[in-house]
Design a protein around this motif. Sequence first.
Motif, PDB file in Angstrom:
ATOM      1  N   ALA A   1      19.542  18.315  63.960  1.00 40.43           N
ATOM      2  CA  ALA A   1      20.725  17.914  63.196  1.00 40.43           C
ATOM      3  C   ALA A   1      20.590  16.507  62.631  1.00 40.43           C
ATOM      4  N   ASP A   2      20.132  15.570  63.444  1.00 40.69           N
ATOM      5  CA  ASP A   2      20.032  14.183  62.991  1.00 40.69           C
ATOM      6  C   ASP A   2      19.010  14.059  61.853  1.00 40.69           C
ATOM      7  N   ARG A   3      17.867  14.717  61.991  1.00 39.10           N
ATOM      8  CA  ARG A   3      16.838  14.641  60.950  1.00 39.10           C
ATOM      9  C   ARG A   3      17.290  15.343  59.675  1.00 39.10           C
ATOM     10  N   LEU A   4      17.987  16.461  59.820  1.00 39.37           N
ATOM     11  CA  LEU A   4      18.490  17.161  58.636  1.00 39.37           C
ATOM     12  C   LEU A   4      19.521  16.311  57.902  1.00 39.37           C
TER      13      LEU A   4
ATOM     14  N   PHE B   1      15.561  23.646  57.922  1.00 37.79           N
ATOM     15  CA  PHE B   1      15.265  23.702  59.354  1.00 37.79           C
ATOM     16  C   PHE B   1      13.885  24.316  59.602  1.00 37.79           C
ATOM     17  N   PHE B   2      13.595  25.445  58.975  1.00 35.80           N
ATOM     18  CA  PHE B   2      12.292  26.085  59.136  1.00 35.80           C
ATOM     19  C   PHE B   2      11.177  25.165  58.650  1.00 35.80           C
ATOM     20  N   SER B   3      11.399  24.518  57.509  1.00 33.05           N
ATOM     21  CA  SER B   3      10.373  23.643  56.953  1.00 33.05           C
ATOM     22  C   SER B   3      10.091  22.465  57.884  1.00 33.05           C
ATOM     23  N   TYR B   4      11.137  21.887  58.468  1.00 32.04           N
ATOM     24  CA  TYR B   4      10.940  20.789  59.416  1.00 32.04           C
ATOM     25  C   TYR B   4      10.123  21.261  60.615  1.00 32.04           C
ATOM     26  N   PHE B   5      10.440  22.452  61.101  1.00 30.70           N
ATOM     27  CA  PHE B   5       9.698  22.984  62.253  1.00 30.70           C
ATOM     28  C   PHE B   5       8.235  23.230  61.899  1.00 30.70           C
ATOM     29  N   LEU B   6       7.978  23.848  60.751  1.00 27.56           N
ATOM     30  CA  LEU B   6       6.595  24.108  60.346  1.00 27.56           C
ATOM     31  C   LEU B   6       5.829  22.807  60.126  1.00 27.56           C
ATOM     32  N   HIS B   7       6.518  21.782  59.674  1.00 29.52           N
ATOM     33  CA  HIS B   7       5.879  20.467  59.560  1.00 29.52           C
ATOM     34  C   HIS B   7       5.522  19.925  60.947  1.00 29.52           C
ATOM     35  N   ASP B   8       6.418  20.111  61.917  1.00 34.26           N
ATOM     36  CA  ASP B   8       6.175  19.589  63.262  1.00 34.26           C
ATOM     37  C   ASP B   8       4.976  20.254  63.935  1.00 34.26           C
TER      38      ASP B   8
ATOM     39  N   ASP C   1       8.663  22.084  43.434  1.00 31.69           N
ATOM     40  CA  ASP C   1       9.112  21.044  42.502  1.00 31.69           C
ATOM     41  C   ASP C   1      10.537  21.268  42.029  1.00 31.69           C
ATOM     42  N   LEU C   2      10.901  22.527  41.784  1.00 31.12           N
ATOM     43  CA  LEU C   2      12.260  22.823  41.327  1.00 31.12           C
ATOM     44  C   LEU C   2      12.674  24.174  41.866  1.00 31.12           C
ATOM     45  N   CYS C   3      13.815  24.196  42.553  1.00 27.98           N
ATOM     46  CA  CYS C   3      14.399  25.441  43.051  1.00 27.98           C
ATOM     47  C   CYS C   3      15.727  25.658  42.337  1.00 27.98           C
ATOM     48  N   VAL C   4      15.949  26.870  41.863  1.00 26.00           N
ATOM     49  CA  VAL C   4      17.154  27.194  41.099  1.00 26.00           C
ATOM     50  C   VAL C   4      17.925  28.274  41.840  1.00 26.00           C
ATOM     51  N   GLY C   5      19.206  28.023  42.074  1.00 24.55           N
ATOM     52  CA  GLY C   5      20.032  29.001  42.784  1.00 24.55           C
ATOM     53  C   GLY C   5      21.503  28.667  42.664  1.00 24.55           C
ATOM     54  N   GLY C   6      22.331  29.449  43.362  1.00 22.10           N
ATOM     55  CA  GLY C   6      23.777  29.299  43.283  1.00 22.10           C
ATOM     56  C   GLY C   6      24.336  28.424  44.390  1.00 22.10           C
ATOM     57  N   ILE C   7      25.545  27.920  44.184  1.00 20.07           N
ATOM     58  CA  ILE C   7      26.193  27.016  45.128  1.00 20.07           C
ATOM     59  C   ILE C   7      26.541  27.736  46.418  1.00 20.07           C
ATOM     60  N   GLU C   8      26.632  29.076  46.397  1.00 21.96           N
ATOM     61  CA  GLU C   8      26.986  29.810  47.616  1.00 21.96           C
ATOM     62  C   GLU C   8      25.922  29.683  48.698  1.00 21.96           C
ATOM     63  N   HIS C   9      24.746  29.178  48.344  1.00 18.30           N
ATOM     64  CA  HIS C   9      23.664  29.029  49.321  1.00 18.30           C
ATOM     65  C   HIS C   9      23.595  27.625  49.926  1.00 18.30           C
ATOM     66  N   ALA C  10      24.555  26.768  49.596  1.00 23.01           N
ATOM     67  CA  ALA C  10      24.444  25.348  49.959  1.00 23.01           C
ATOM     68  C   ALA C  10      24.354  25.131  51.456  1.00 23.01           C
ATOM     69  N   ILE C  11      25.164  25.841  52.251  1.00 19.13           N
ATOM     70  CA  ILE C  11      25.154  25.617  53.700  1.00 19.13           C
ATOM     71  C   ILE C  11      24.682  26.846  54.457  1.00 19.13           C
ATOM     72  N   LEU C  12      24.065  27.784  53.788  1.00 18.23           N
ATOM     73  CA  LEU C  12      23.468  28.935  54.474  1.00 18.23           C
ATOM     74  C   LEU C  12      21.956  28.884  54.259  1.00 18.23           C
ATOM     75  N   HIS C  13      21.529  29.478  53.176  1.00 18.37           N
ATOM     76  CA  HIS C  13      20.099  29.563  52.884  1.00 18.37           C
ATOM     77  C   HIS C  13      19.435  28.182  52.864  1.00 18.37           C
ATOM     78  N   LEU C  14      20.029  27.227  52.168  1.00 16.96           N
ATOM     79  CA  LEU C  14      19.363  25.935  51.985  1.00 16.96           C
ATOM     80  C   LEU C  14      19.258  25.152  53.282  1.00 16.96           C
ATOM     81  N   LEU C  15      20.255  25.251  54.141  1.00 16.53           N
ATOM     82  CA  LEU C  15      20.196  24.541  55.416  1.00 16.53           C
ATOM     83  C   LEU C  15      19.166  25.185  56.340  1.00 16.53           C
ATOM     84  N   TYR C  16      19.134  26.506  56.380  1.00 17.11           N
ATOM     85  CA  TYR C  16      18.156  27.200  57.221  1.00 17.11           C
ATOM     86  C   TYR C  16      16.732  26.978  56.727  1.00 17.11           C
ATOM     87  N   VAL C  17      16.561  26.969  55.406  1.00 11.54           N
ATOM     88  CA  VAL C  17      15.234  26.715  54.831  1.00 11.54           C
ATOM     89  C   VAL C  17      14.725  25.343  55.266  1.00 11.54           C
TER      90      VAL C  17
END
Length: 872
Positions: free
Chosen positions: A236-239, A590-597, A572-588
């Motif tokens: 949460a803090d890193r996100l 999180f996964f990316s941070y984990f894969l980086h770790d 470089d550029l991701c295009v999508g709708g606002i309905e994904h702001a706190i679902l898809h984009l937040l989970y993405v």
Amino acid sequence: MANDKPPDFDWRAAEQKWRQHWRDNPHLPRAAAAAPAAPGPPPEPGKSGDAATAGAAPPAPAPAPPERKRFYLLDMFPYPSLSGLSVNQLWGIAITDVCARFKEANGFEVLRPIGWDSFGLQIEQEAAANRIAPQEVVARGIERMREQLHAFGARIDWDRELRTSDPDFYRWTQWIFLRMCERGLAVHEELPMKWCPQCGVNLSNEEVREGRCIHCNHDVEERKIPQWVLRITEYADRLHHGLRSLEWPARVSSMQRHWIGRRRGFKVTLKASSEFLYEYEEFPVFLRHIERLPGATFVVLAPEHPVVTTICDDFYREEVQEYVEKTRRLKERDRISQQGIPDGRPTGAFAINPVTLQQMPIWISSFVLPHFGFGAALGIPGHVELHRAFAEKHKLLIRTVYAERRGPDRQPLPRTNGRPSVMINAGTLSGLPVDEARRRIHDSLKHTEALEPHIRFNIHDWVFARQRFWGEPIPVVHCVKCGIVPVADDTLPVVLPDNPPLPRPDQGRSPLARIDSFRKTRCPTCDGEAERDTNTMPQWAGSCWYFLRYLSPRCASAPFDAETAREWFPVDLCVGGIEHAILHLLYVRFFSYFLHDIGMVPQEEPFRRLLIRGRIHAGTPAKSAGGRAAHRADSIDAAPYLERFGADALRLHLLFLAPAEEDVAWSESGLHGCQRFLRRVYHSIMSRRESGKFVSRKVLVEKHRLIRRVTRAIETYHFNKAVSAFMEFIKFLRSRDCTPEEADRATLRTFVVLFAPFCPFLAAELWEKLDGEGSVFAQKWPEFSPELLKPLEVEVAVMIDRRVRDRVVVEGGIAKNQLLDIVLRRPRVQQFLGDRRADHVFVVPDRLVNFVFLPAGRQTHEAAGGAAQQAN
């Protein structure tokens, strides 16, 4: 010429011709606009489809630049549907299509793949409605939507196409889950869950809005079910901090920041007791402003708080128990909505205020939620409106502990940090500035265990299991002897059965639990009898990392090739709708941070830049309250419009509707206008194809102005402005100001190259008619000349006392200070200015110099206001 009969333009024949041409030549340049019917042969070196069609020899391949410029462009991929694509989805495809072709024309190597979010509740619901298997919905839906993208002229890297329901894909989703299990991020717990009776599944917090399911808008219940949970709170803090470095729209960052809900404050440990209880029970509360601690006069606990049964006085116990049972029957939405009408019950217990050492009665109330702020609220009625309402209703003490400090003239002095600045009714702290009181309270309590710094988050752990059939199976087994055992990596994927059972899940049981051939297995550790986990992953699981699989979709030894990821990641550029702001984009993230770790990706953040496009609504473009269910109900099928008007007209209409980020109401009336404009474009180009002899200066200026306008419109995602520029240029060509002789073929070809990302079929047709070399999509993007677009001389108006007193002709593009010097030397300007000095001087380059004089009274008032502002 404008009145001549235009040449016939059969858009159906033209689009069919070029679709077939691109289908027959899958080895065209990267900007080719079609999907091959089947995986084609590898590209032949030096082969160019457009050149071959024109009968010309294929051009020699250009030498590769020493360092390639890469651009990764990502669409948030759709889920397959039997009804096909909607006009809203095609709007997003049109936007990314223009961006991809624009970047390629500017020398970038562009990656723009496609995939299908083919696991999820929507697929199951559509399968049930049509009485077919989910696999068939996926297969038929993808086939239909792929053909629509082909008909739409979409520029897509079809060799990277993937679907999340393919075992070769979800094998690696399961692999990532097992890595999270190894690091303690994926845990199995029995927790109270939000359950949707309509969908028959449990939901995460992000899938509930005001107590209703975002998928079907049905009321949500609470059930206690064994669940798999991903500890997203560990990140949460890193996100939260990572949002600072992103080039994302402010509203998306704000929504994520609010959902994460990071609040810095203090954990205050209180001691609770009652009159006949000779022991203390400790419990924490969260407090953001410790200077308010002297104003705390009561405590309110959630009815589910574990200390309630211990500290409750026997005199109040029966009443408290009845209230607890009543609260348990309430939905969370009802508890939240009752915050304006606070009710509660006293427990007979009290807590000690660690600053005033006074007793604070302890109450319970349904407005305090068990998972929010330690399930306890410190009542500060003098400074919190909700607490005041509660205190007034139940006749509890209200104490205000700081107020505005006033000067000798009884006027309020400036506030400190936006709050009143002096303590009152606070014992020995009274009269002190708030900052000093805060410091003293902190110093007096820091050596005890009563106060410690604390950061609170609103975000909860992600419930990562669903009781449904169509999803990625959880790759673990439950053994009586060994407990929960992960399956071995070399046995992945754990594959779903072919056919789902007909009965719907009930009481939290998954449909997979009814299939013995799937459920019964052997333990990987002891080889004893065991059962597979019959839950499946949520529909977001595959969409959290699909953009990485695009980089190496055929990699069999890892989710993706690490070297390729270093070259292309992040997006470089991701295009999508606002309905994904706190679902898809937040989970993405999180996964990316984990894969980086774990060392798989080079950066934490997955998307460098985000374009949130608006939504096309069937009616008035209002904000939908029903979440994803409302969005699906509001969708407009694109198939009829593709058939009636063609791809180019639909593309042009979608891009002309509104700026990319705005919502807009759908109207097909503009499609007729777009068709007429395409005919005018065809006529204007064809009627000047042979007549152009030279290029005049005015045509040259208009051409470079068009290049500049279209380029800037694409770069700022205002595609409607680019369409307007095309319309104005064609209007200029057809006007009497432009004779057919002064618009040469180079000018016409430049227009076609600029037009190609917007209307690829008509552009390809015109490029062939103009005998253009190679493919129109392989041409370099035209550049404009800033010097040519500068006016040679401009007339600048000079305003003094709100009237134009003089006009001066100067060189276009002159600097502001130079322009002001010229104006001040003008005799007429000196006559009107005299010895006065202007209060403000506004200089608009190439247009206006305005000397502003304020009235005497207003000057004094503004000066005083400026001084007060500086003092604040």
